[in-house]
Motif scaffolding. Sequence first.
Motif, PDB file in Angstrom:
ATOM      1  N   TRP A 199      67.568 -61.327  14.025  1.00  0.00           N
ATOM      2  CA  TRP A 199      67.922 -60.031  14.623  1.00  0.00           C
ATOM      3  C   TRP A 199      66.956 -59.715  15.762  1.00  0.00           C
ATOM      4  O   TRP A 199      67.380 -59.330  16.856  1.00  0.00           O
ATOM      5  CB  TRP A 199      67.884 -58.925  13.567  1.00  0.00           C
ATOM      6  CG  TRP A 199      68.385 -57.624  14.118  1.00  0.00           C
ATOM      7  CD1 TRP A 199      69.654 -57.158  14.072  1.00  0.00           C
ATOM      8  CD2 TRP A 199      67.623 -56.637  14.830  1.00  0.00           C
ATOM      9  NE1 TRP A 199      69.739 -55.935  14.710  1.00  0.00           N
ATOM     10  CE2 TRP A 199      68.504 -55.598  15.196  1.00  0.00           C
ATOM     11  CE3 TRP A 199      66.295 -56.527  15.208  1.00  0.00           C
ATOM     12  CZ2 TRP A 199      68.096 -54.482  15.904  1.00  0.00           C
ATOM     13  CZ3 TRP A 199      65.887 -55.410  15.922  1.00  0.00           C
ATOM     14  CH2 TRP A 199      66.787 -54.407  16.256  1.00  0.00           C
ATOM     15  N   VAL A 200      65.656 -59.888  15.520  1.00  0.00           N
ATOM     16  CA  VAL A 200      64.662 -59.596  16.555  1.00  0.00           C
ATOM     17  C   VAL A 200      64.876 -60.486  17.775  1.00  0.00           C
ATOM     18  O   VAL A 200      64.829 -60.021  18.914  1.00  0.00           O
ATOM     19  CB  VAL A 200      63.230 -59.762  15.994  1.00  0.00           C
ATOM     20  CG1 VAL A 200      62.194 -59.735  17.105  1.00  0.00           C
ATOM     21  CG2 VAL A 200      62.938 -58.677  14.964  1.00  0.00           C
ATOM     22  N   ARG A 201      65.121 -61.745  17.545  1.00  0.00           N
ATOM     23  CA  ARG A 201      65.337 -62.671  18.660  1.00  0.00           C
ATOM     24  C   ARG A 201      66.575 -62.311  19.477  1.00  0.00           C
ATOM     25  O   ARG A 201      66.623 -62.556  20.678  1.00  0.00           O
ATOM     26  CB  ARG A 201      65.479 -64.094  18.134  1.00  0.00           C
ATOM     27  CG  ARG A 201      64.164 -64.678  17.684  1.00  0.00           C
ATOM     28  CD  ARG A 201      64.354 -66.075  17.148  1.00  0.00           C
ATOM     29  NE  ARG A 201      63.079 -66.689  16.859  1.00  0.00           N
ATOM     30  CZ  ARG A 201      62.940 -67.792  16.145  1.00  0.00           C
ATOM     31  NH1 ARG A 201      64.008 -68.403  15.652  1.00  0.00           N
ATOM     32  NH2 ARG A 201      61.754 -68.287  15.920  1.00  0.00           N
ATOM     33  N   ASN A 202      67.568 -61.733  18.854  1.00  0.00           N
ATOM     34  CA  ASN A 202      68.825 -61.423  19.542  1.00  0.00           C
ATOM     35  C   ASN A 202      68.908 -60.002  20.090  1.00  0.00           C
ATOM     36  O   ASN A 202      69.904 -59.651  20.712  1.00  0.00           O
ATOM     37  CB  ASN A 202      70.006 -61.671  18.600  1.00  0.00           C
ATOM     38  CG  ASN A 202      70.179 -63.132  18.286  1.00  0.00           C
ATOM     39  OD1 ASN A 202      70.038 -63.982  19.152  1.00  0.00           O
ATOM     40  ND2 ASN A 202      70.462 -63.440  17.039  1.00  0.00           N
ATOM     41  N   HIS A 203      67.902 -59.175  19.864  1.00  0.00           N
ATOM     42  CA  HIS A 203      67.956 -57.779  20.285  1.00  0.00           C
ATOM     43  C   HIS A 203      66.681 -57.389  21.029  1.00  0.00           C
ATOM     44  O   HIS A 203      65.842 -56.649  20.512  1.00  0.00           O
ATOM     45  CB  HIS A 203      68.153 -56.852  19.076  1.00  0.00           C
ATOM     46  CG  HIS A 203      69.469 -57.029  18.419  1.00  0.00           C
ATOM     47  ND1 HIS A 203      69.695 -57.973  17.450  1.00  0.00           N
ATOM     48  CD2 HIS A 203      70.647 -56.391  18.617  1.00  0.00           C
ATOM     49  CE1 HIS A 203      70.953 -57.919  17.071  1.00  0.00           C
ATOM     50  NE2 HIS A 203      71.549 -56.961  17.761  1.00  0.00           N
ATOM     51  N   SER A 204      66.559 -57.863  22.260  1.00  0.00           N
ATOM     52  CA  SER A 204      65.400 -57.471  23.056  1.00  0.00           C
ATOM     53  C   SER A 204      65.562 -56.004  23.466  1.00  0.00           C
ATOM     54  O   SER A 204      66.652 -55.427  23.380  1.00  0.00           O
ATOM     55  CB  SER A 204      65.260 -58.364  24.283  1.00  0.00           C
ATOM     56  OG  SER A 204      66.385 -58.227  25.114  1.00  0.00           O
ATOM     57  N   PHE A 205      64.481 -55.396  23.891  1.00  0.00           N
ATOM     58  CA  PHE A 205      64.535 -53.980  24.228  1.00  0.00           C
ATOM     59  C   PHE A 205      63.591 -53.683  25.388  1.00  0.00           C
ATOM     60  O   PHE A 205      62.718 -54.475  25.715  1.00  0.00           O
ATOM     61  CB  PHE A 205      64.165 -53.113  23.029  1.00  0.00           C
ATOM     62  CG  PHE A 205      62.728 -53.284  22.601  1.00  0.00           C
ATOM     63  CD1 PHE A 205      61.747 -52.420  23.045  1.00  0.00           C
ATOM     64  CD2 PHE A 205      62.360 -54.326  21.763  1.00  0.00           C
ATOM     65  CE1 PHE A 205      60.429 -52.579  22.670  1.00  0.00           C
ATOM     66  CE2 PHE A 205      61.049 -54.490  21.371  1.00  0.00           C
ATOM     67  CZ  PHE A 205      60.082 -53.618  21.830  1.00  0.00           C
ATOM     68  N   VAL A 206      63.813 -52.536  26.007  1.00  0.00           N
ATOM     69  CA  VAL A 206      62.923 -52.025  27.043  1.00  0.00           C
ATOM     70  C   VAL A 206      62.303 -50.755  26.489  1.00  0.00           C
ATOM     71  O   VAL A 206      63.012 -49.844  26.050  1.00  0.00           O
ATOM     72  CB  VAL A 206      63.693 -51.733  28.347  1.00  0.00           C
ATOM     73  CG1 VAL A 206      62.780 -51.090  29.373  1.00  0.00           C
ATOM     74  CG2 VAL A 206      64.321 -53.005  28.875  1.00  0.00           C
ATOM     75  N   TRP A 207      60.987 -50.699  26.478  1.00  0.00           N
ATOM     76  CA  TRP A 207      60.260 -49.543  25.949  1.00  0.00           C
ATOM     77  C   TRP A 207      59.781 -48.710  27.124  1.00  0.00           C
ATOM     78  O   TRP A 207      59.025 -49.178  27.952  1.00  0.00           O
ATOM     79  CB  TRP A 207      59.074 -50.033  25.132  1.00  0.00           C
ATOM     80  CG  TRP A 207      58.434 -48.956  24.335  1.00  0.00           C
ATOM     81  CD1 TRP A 207      57.341 -48.208  24.691  1.00  0.00           C
ATOM     82  CD2 TRP A 207      58.825 -48.488  23.050  1.00  0.00           C
ATOM     83  NE1 TRP A 207      57.040 -47.312  23.712  1.00  0.00           N
ATOM     84  CE2 TRP A 207      57.941 -47.463  22.683  1.00  0.00           C
ATOM     85  CE3 TRP A 207      59.845 -48.840  22.173  1.00  0.00           C
ATOM     86  CZ2 TRP A 207      58.034 -46.790  21.474  1.00  0.00           C
ATOM     87  CZ3 TRP A 207      59.928 -48.162  20.977  1.00  0.00           C
ATOM     88  CH2 TRP A 207      59.037 -47.155  20.646  1.00  0.00           C
ATOM     89  N   ASN A 208      60.222 -47.470  27.214  1.00  0.00           N
ATOM     90  CA  ASN A 208      59.823 -46.634  28.349  1.00  0.00           C
ATOM     91  C   ASN A 208      59.410 -45.232  27.889  1.00  0.00           C
ATOM     92  O   ASN A 208      59.795 -44.242  28.480  1.00  0.00           O
ATOM     93  CB  ASN A 208      60.946 -46.565  29.387  1.00  0.00           C
ATOM     94  CG  ASN A 208      62.243 -46.044  28.809  1.00  0.00           C
ATOM     95  OD1 ASN A 208      62.320 -45.671  27.652  1.00  0.00           O
ATOM     96  ND2 ASN A 208      63.269 -46.018  29.631  1.00  0.00           N
ATOM     97  N   HIS A 209      58.622 -45.186  26.835  1.00  0.00           N
ATOM     98  CA  HIS A 209      58.139 -43.924  26.295  1.00  0.00           C
ATOM     99  C   HIS A 209      56.607 -43.944  26.294  1.00  0.00           C
ATOM    100  O   HIS A 209      56.018 -44.992  26.029  1.00  0.00           O
ATOM    101  CB  HIS A 209      58.643 -43.713  24.859  1.00  0.00           C
ATOM    102  CG  HIS A 209      60.127 -43.790  24.746  1.00  0.00           C
ATOM    103  ND1 HIS A 209      60.955 -42.761  25.110  1.00  0.00           N
ATOM    104  CD2 HIS A 209      60.944 -44.791  24.333  1.00  0.00           C
ATOM    105  CE1 HIS A 209      62.213 -43.115  24.913  1.00  0.00           C
ATOM    106  NE2 HIS A 209      62.227 -44.352  24.438  1.00  0.00           N
ATOM    107  N   PRO A 210      55.962 -42.811  26.547  1.00  0.00           N
ATOM    108  CA  PRO A 210      54.492 -42.794  26.467  1.00  0.00           C
ATOM    109  C   PRO A 210      54.046 -43.281  25.087  1.00  0.00           C
ATOM    110  O   PRO A 210      54.570 -42.836  24.066  1.00  0.00           O
ATOM    111  CB  PRO A 210      54.142 -41.320  26.662  1.00  0.00           C
ATOM    112  CG  PRO A 210      55.334 -40.717  27.329  1.00  0.00           C
ATOM    113  CD  PRO A 210      56.527 -41.512  26.855  1.00  0.00           C
TER     114      PRO A 210
END
Length: 105
Positions: A41-52
């Motif tokens: 699941w982790v390998r297939n669901h990358s994300f962009v983090w844009n929170h302080p």
Amino acid sequence: AESLDATFSEFLDGFTEEELEEKEIIKISFGQDLSWKYLTWVRNHSFVWNHPTAILYGNYDNLQSIDTIQTFARECEATITVMKNGEHWFHTDEQMKFLDRWICS
């Protein structure tokens, strides 16, 4: 995901990824379970983090390397505080007091 893969591989306790896939869950020496379902699941669901973000890291963390934390922090412009004698799970009186002071700062 690459640094996660490297960190994940360190904790296989002599098992291969193929064995993890076959068994689906492996209990490792420090009491946690490694899950094939979670890894994929982790390998297939990358994300962009844009929170302080502020990260509290224990220098005795046995799940994440400081390099992985620093890479994540650079990518999302997070600050890092390292607690001497801290672990991945803060649970001792000393660690909990440090955590409380860190949250309130």
